[in-house]
Design a protein around this motif. Structure first.
Motif, PDB file in Angstrom:
ATOM      1  N   PHE A 178       0.825  -1.203   0.000  1.00 18.84           N
ATOM      2  CA  PHE A 178       0.000   0.000   0.000  1.00 18.84           C
ATOM      3  C   PHE A 178       0.863   1.258   0.000  1.00 18.84           C
ATOM      4  O   PHE A 178       0.641   2.191  -0.785  1.00 18.84           O
ATOM      5  N   LEU A 179       1.893   1.297   0.850  1.00 19.69           N
ATOM      6  CA  LEU A 179       2.755   2.470   0.932  1.00 19.69           C
ATOM      7  C   LEU A 179       3.502   2.722  -0.373  1.00 19.69           C
ATOM      8  O   LEU A 179       3.805   3.868  -0.712  1.00 19.69           O
ATOM      9  N   SER A 180       3.785   1.670  -1.104  1.00 20.95           N
ATOM     10  CA  SER A 180       4.510   1.840  -2.366  1.00 20.95           C
ATOM     11  C   SER A 180       3.641   2.484  -3.440  1.00 20.95           C
ATOM     12  O   SER A 180       4.166   2.975  -4.446  1.00 20.95           O
ATOM     13  N   ARG A 181       2.310   2.479  -3.220  1.00 21.04           N
ATOM     14  CA  ARG A 181       1.404   2.978  -4.256  1.00 21.04           C
ATOM     15  C   ARG A 181       0.667   4.259  -3.879  1.00 21.04           C
ATOM     16  O   ARG A 181      -0.032   4.818  -4.716  1.00 21.04           O
ATOM     17  N   ILE A 182       0.797   4.718  -2.647  1.00 23.55           N
ATOM     18  CA  ILE A 182      -0.001   5.869  -2.236  1.00 23.55           C
ATOM     19  C   ILE A 182       0.478   7.137  -2.937  1.00 23.55           C
ATOM     20  O   ILE A 182       1.664   7.283  -3.242  1.00 23.55           O
ATOM     21  N   PRO A 183      -0.443   8.072  -3.192  1.00 26.98           N
ATOM     22  CA  PRO A 183      -0.033   9.351  -3.787  1.00 26.98           C
ATOM     23  C   PRO A 183       0.763  10.182  -2.797  1.00 26.98           C
ATOM     24  O   PRO A 183       0.374  10.345  -1.645  1.00 26.98           O
ATOM     25  N   ARG A 184       1.908  10.684  -3.238  1.00 23.38           N
ATOM     26  CA  ARG A 184       2.764  11.501  -2.382  1.00 23.38           C
ATOM     27  C   ARG A 184       2.757  12.941  -2.861  1.00 23.38           C
ATOM     28  O   ARG A 184       2.570  13.223  -4.040  1.00 23.38           O
TER      29      ARG A 184
END
Length: 495
Positions: free
Chosen positions: A225-231
């Motif tokens: 999930f963290l690898s895909r979240i919008p930053r």
């Protein structure tokens, strides 16, 4: 000067953060003062005892408070001026505003709806991301896994974590397909709870492996999930908050993953983050690092008055001699209650209200589990060590100042007496200049005698009690448990 009281944990784990201008001057959980484990707010709508103790310590009164910054409706009935915040927003502020980052992505994973929220922090501003999570979150899944594994009630997640820590690297192909993650939700297999319960009906070794696999699978999904979240543009740092991040194994996985340059985990990611975040955001946002030692403190005169009132025999020694006496007893395998300075306000004992033991003593686990904590021998205990020594003897994140991460010993034979299993991990505190000075000196002195400046460190509390707050609390726990020696600042009592 005006005061702001940030409040969190109305139903459970009530907490107060007291802000004076540009400083958080005190933080305290309600349970530490009332001695009722997990205590929330009173019928007044306030954690009165914790609030009043912090005010007493600061030499102030309730009339000095300009507003209570709250995120839960229960506090609105107090009759005091109130400023309200969204709970997830307060938790996001409690993660980002004390962090060392100028900009960061903020993720909150809690058991309150919505299960996951995403924020962006920059400067003194925390804003919500244009993104919505759907359904139960990672913290909900961890709690449900604990129940499916046979753990119920308060602390069920911690019991699952303790079991998983015996073999933390174990994977199980039967667990993997039970859960998956999309960009904004979890996907759970039908009847997965029954399938987990069936897996847990094996022997003790099987239970350990399944618990480890469940915990590892949740960590895997979180990292996906963290690898895909919008930053936010140009953001390379991560701040996290919420009850999920009380899990030190999951924290270690996040810290060591190559997804963000640095990850900040607050002192207390639950109700403490709500209270701190509310206080720091209120009126004028405050950016400031926070010491984990912002609870009540007691003077030598106050400690002596309690000892004399209890009609106890004690030694009055110099600070150096107090350290020396403690080291002598630790080397003999005795359990030492250590009480100094301001109390920790997070969930872990970090050297201010601690019970300490020699990790190289043959019977250390028996003494701690049987005579002190009254629990199964397979339960492990955390270690505190000077940061360079931790780096030398353990594999894990670079730092764990708040005892928020797990580590693996490089030489298991050295720490065999404190490891509850042949593959077990251990939660570790890296001790540096943030820690109390005499606690650092104690570790240094113990290292000179034992060879390694590392001690077993567990919370100073009796069975099913909160961590002690006052000298009287410490004395009562000392005489009611298997602690052998009590060091109250410069006062020493032995059984």
């Amino acid at each position: 000067m005006a005061l702001i009281a940030g409040l969190g944990g109305a139903a459970r784990n009530g907490c107060v953060a007291l802000r004076h201008d540009d400083f958080i001057i005190g933080v305290c959980e309600q349970e530490r003062v009332t001695r009722v484990r997990g205590a929330g707010f009173n019928a007044s709508g306030l954690p009165d005892e914790a609030l009043d103790e912090l005010l007493r310590q600061a030499g102030r009164c309730r009339r000095d408070i300009v507003t209570c910054a709250v995120s839960e409706p229960a506090a609105c009935g107090s009759g005091m001026p109130v400023t309200t915040f969204d709970r997830s927003f307060a938790q996001a502020c409690g993660a980002f505003l004390p962090s060392p980052f100028e900009a960061a992505t903020i993720v909150v994973c809690d058991r309150h709806e919505p299960g996951v929220t995403l924020w962006h922090g920059r400067g003194k501003t925390v804003t919500p991301a244009d993104w919505t999570w759907h359904g139960p979150g990672f913290a909900d899944l961890l709690s449900e896994c604990a129940e499916a594994a046979g753990f119920f009630g308060v602390g069920r997640e911690q019991r699952l974590e303790a079991l998983a820590r015996l073999d933390p690297d174990h994977c199980d192909e039967r667990v993997t397909p039970l859960f998956a993650v999309d960009d904004d939700s979890l996907r759970l297999a039908p009847n997965w709870q029954e399938r987990v319960a069936d897996l847990m009906r094996g022997g003790e070794r099987e239970r350990v492996r399944v618990a480890a696999a469940l915990q590892a699978r949740i960590a895997d999904l979180l990292l996906q999930f963290l690898s895909r979240i919008p930053r936010a543009a140009g953001t390379a740092h991560l701040c996290v908050s919420g009850s999920l991040f009380a899990n030190s194994s999951i924290n270690s996985r996040i810290r060591r993953a190559p997804l963000f340059e640095r990850v900040f985990i607050p002192v207390s990611p639950g109700s403490g983050a709500v209270a701190v975040g509310s206080a720091m955001q209120c009126v004028e946002p405050l950016r400031s690092s926070l010491s984990p030692f912002l609870g009540p403190a007691y003077s030598l005169e106050e400690i002596k008055a309690v000892l004399d009132n209890c009609k106890l025999n004690y030694q009055w020694v110099s600070p150096t001699d107090a350290v020396g006496l403690a080291v002598d007893d630790l080397r003999k395998g005795r359990l030492v209650g250590w009480f100094e300075g301001r109390m920790e306000w997070g969930p872990r004992a970090l050297g201010s209200r601690s019970i300490l033991a020699n990790p190289f003593s043959e019977y250390v686990l028996d003494n701690l589990n049987h005579f002190l904590k009254k629990r199964d021998r397979w339960r492990g205990f955390a270690l505190s060590g000077l940061a360079p020594a931790v780096g030398q003897h353990f594999d894990g994140p670079e730092t764990s100042n708040y005892m928020e991460c797990d580590y693996m010993p490089r030489d298991r034979a050295t720490f065999r007496h404190v490891l509850p299993g042949p593959a077990a991990a251990v939660r570790v505190q890296t001790v540096d200049q943030q820690s109390p000075p005499r606690f650092r000196e104690l570790l240094r002195a113990f290292g000179e005698r034992a060879g390694i400046p590392i001690l077993v460190n567990t919370s100073f509390n009796g069975f099913q009690e909160p961590i002690v707050c006052t000298p009287r609390d410490a004395i009562r726990v000392f005489f009611g448990t298997g602690i052998d020696t009590l060091v109250l600042d410069q006062f020493v009592i032995r059984k």
